[in-house]
Design a protein around this motif. Structure first.
Motif, PDB file in Angstrom:
ATOM      1  N   UNK A  38       0.825  -1.216   0.000  1.00  0.00           N
ATOM      2  CA  UNK A  38       0.000   0.000   0.000  1.00  0.00           C
ATOM      3  C   UNK A  38       0.857   1.262   0.000  1.00  0.00           C
ATOM      4  N   UNK A  39       2.084   1.143  -0.488  1.00  0.00           N
ATOM      5  CA  UNK A  39       2.996   2.282  -0.613  1.00  0.00           C
ATOM      6  C   UNK A  39       3.161   2.613  -2.100  1.00  0.00           C
ATOM      7  N   UNK A  40       2.822   3.808  -2.479  1.00  0.00           N
ATOM      8  CA  UNK A  40       2.931   4.255  -3.864  1.00  0.00           C
ATOM      9  C   UNK A  40       4.352   4.743  -4.137  1.00  0.00           C
ATOM     10  N   UNK A  41       4.956   4.241  -5.209  1.00  0.00           N
ATOM     11  CA  UNK A  41       6.344   4.576  -5.533  1.00  0.00           C
ATOM     12  C   UNK A  41       6.415   5.591  -6.666  1.00  0.00           C
ATOM     13  N   UNK A  42       7.249   6.597  -6.487  1.00  0.00           N
ATOM     14  CA  UNK A  42       7.610   7.504  -7.577  1.00  0.00           C
ATOM     15  C   UNK A  42       9.133   7.535  -7.654  1.00  0.00           C
ATOM     16  N   UNK A  43       9.662   7.665  -8.861  1.00  0.00           N
ATOM     17  CA  UNK A  43      11.113   7.591  -9.026  1.00  0.00           C
ATOM     18  C   UNK A  43      11.634   8.730  -9.887  1.00  0.00           C
ATOM     19  N   UNK A  44      12.759   9.287  -9.457  1.00  0.00           N
ATOM     20  CA  UNK A  44      13.526  10.247 -10.238  1.00  0.00           C
ATOM     21  C   UNK A  44      14.838   9.565 -10.575  1.00  0.00           C
ATOM     22  N   UNK A  45      15.258   9.636 -11.846  1.00  0.00           N
ATOM     23  CA  UNK A  45      16.441   8.899 -12.266  1.00  0.00           C
ATOM     24  C   UNK A  45      17.663   9.799 -12.392  1.00  0.00           C
ATOM     25  N   UNK A  46      18.799   9.238 -12.015  1.00  0.00           N
ATOM     26  CA  UNK A  46      20.080   9.927 -12.163  1.00  0.00           C
ATOM     27  C   UNK A  46      20.814   9.331 -13.346  1.00  0.00           C
ATOM     28  N   UNK A  47      21.745  10.101 -13.890  1.00  0.00           N
ATOM     29  CA  UNK A  47      22.574   9.615 -14.987  1.00  0.00           C
ATOM     30  C   UNK A  47      24.001   9.388 -14.554  1.00  0.00           C
ATOM     31  N   UNK A  48      24.314   9.811 -13.314  1.00  0.00           N
ATOM     32  CA  UNK A  48      25.676   9.708 -12.799  1.00  0.00           C
ATOM     33  C   UNK A  48      25.618   9.778 -11.279  1.00  0.00           C
ATOM     34  N   UNK A  49      26.600   9.177 -10.638  1.00  0.00           N
ATOM     35  CA  UNK A  49      26.682   9.299  -9.184  1.00  0.00           C
ATOM     36  C   UNK A  49      26.942  10.740  -8.748  1.00  0.00           C
ATOM     37  N   UNK A  50      27.455  11.537  -9.665  1.00  0.00           N
ATOM     38  CA  UNK A  50      27.696  12.940  -9.352  1.00  0.00           C
ATOM     39  C   UNK A  50      26.402  13.731  -9.234  1.00  0.00           C
ATOM     40  N   UNK A  51      25.266  13.108  -9.595  1.00  0.00           N
ATOM     41  CA  UNK A  51      23.972  13.792  -9.511  1.00  0.00           C
ATOM     42  C   UNK A  51      23.367  13.774  -8.106  1.00  0.00           C
TER      43      UNK A  51
END
Length: 339
Positions: A38-51
């Motif tokens: 019952x937990x809704x997931x949203x995701x933001x993606x990185x392109x590098x660990x420097x982000x």
């Protein structure tokens, strides 16, 4: 060192916000987690660990879990972006490879700071119909024959590739003189480079659009994405004689998150058979919990994904946080800014 504190505000308790990598929150396996928890997931993606550091330092309090690589988790702790993990709330932790779970910065002075999720390598990839003879060295990335058809990852780790090509072995603790040599070599190479790619999708598009023939790659992921497009050509990956790079990504709790209940549910789910099989199926990377993938991988797949084959790591240069991170970032930015 970056000095900042994470914002304390966060999303509502029934939501879970991730700052992570492409493929790590795919609906194919996340939907079951959402239904069960019952937990809704949203995701933001990185392109590098420097982000990770800039996004967390910017505030906004929108993240609950981050998934940095092993060379970045120490920085997240030192910068005050994360809270410790309670191992008692992650029963599946004991099923993960001890080599990862006891690695530097995963645990620090007896405290658990992250939970291993997935591991893999960075290899080189090329179009088999365009690159000949079959390369075995990083030298292919510096070959004028492929001018305008080369792509490097837009990440400080590009310095590591150039360093190994130049015969420098202490790639995480280079002197000023060595960093200058690396910078000069990459600036010299720059006219050969079509693009410094930022995401898996971007590199896939570069190949699909006939713009790139050779690059470094997140082993298993982009090659699968390219083949799925059926563009009439094939790509192959290889680890160069100067060695490829190895990495391990792990889950960390953002400091002050109000969603720790959902966060711990997510962490445990991702170490379960559904989570490990799901992320391996989407990315082609390697599982951290061999027991979890017993039912979803046949013997050939287990071999391909290096299940219970940690000796494979010995053939890689595993990522570490550079001794002088600021100097490395300054050097990489100078390469990108060079005309």
């Amino acid at each position: 060192m970056i000095a900042a504190t994470a914002a304390s505000a966060s999303a509502s308790a029934a939501e879970l916000s991730l700052l992570t990598w492409e493929g790590y929150a795919d609906a194919s396996f996340i939907k079951d987690f959402e239904t069960e928890s019952s937990c809704k997931v949203s995701a933001t993606y990185v392109g590098s660990n420097d982000d990770f550091a800039p996004k967390l330092a910017a505030g906004g309090g929108v993240y609950d879990i981050i998934v940095p690589s092993i060379d970045t988790i120490g920085l997240m702790r030192l910068a005050g972006f994360v809270d410790p993990v309670d191992p008692a709330k992650v029963p599946a932790l004991k099923e993960t490879y001890e080599r990862f779970n006891t690695a530097t910065d995963v645990t620090f002075e007896g405290t658990q700071w992250s939970v291993p999720l997935v591991w893999g390598s960075i290899s080189l990839m090329y179009r088999t119909d365009k690159v000949s003879p079959a390369p075995d060295s990083i030298a292919v990335m510096f070959d004028p024959k492929y001018k305008g058809k080369i792509a490097f990852w837009d990440d400080k780790s590009t310095l590591y590739w150039a360093a190994r090509y130049l015969g420098i072995t202490n790639i995480y603790d280079m002197t000023d003189e060595e960093l200058e040599k690396v910078k000069a070599k990459l600036i010299e190479q720059k006219p050969l480079v079509r693009k410094y790619w930022a995401t898996a999708g971007e590199l896939t598009d570069l190949y699909a659009n006939q713009e790139v023939w050779v690059s470094n790659t997140w082993t298993g992921l982009q090659s699968g994405m390219i083949r799925a497009l059926n563009k009439g050509f094939d790509v192959t990956e290889f680890l160069p004689k100067e060695k490829g790079e190895g990495w391990m990504d792990s889950m960390m709790l953002v400091k002050g998150s109000a969603n720790t209940d959902c966060a711990y549910k997510f962490i445990n789910y991702m170490l379960s058979p559904k989570g490990q099989c799901g992320i391996i199926g989407v990315t082609g990377y390697f599982p951290v919990s061999p027991k979890a993938v017993e039912g979803c991988l046949d013997e050939a797949a287990k071999k391909a994904n290096h299940v219970n084959d940690l000796g494979f790591i010995d053939g890689l240069v595993m990522w570490q946080m550079p001794a002088r991170l600021d100097k490395y970032l300054e050097t990489w930015n100078a390469v990108k800014a060079a005309q």
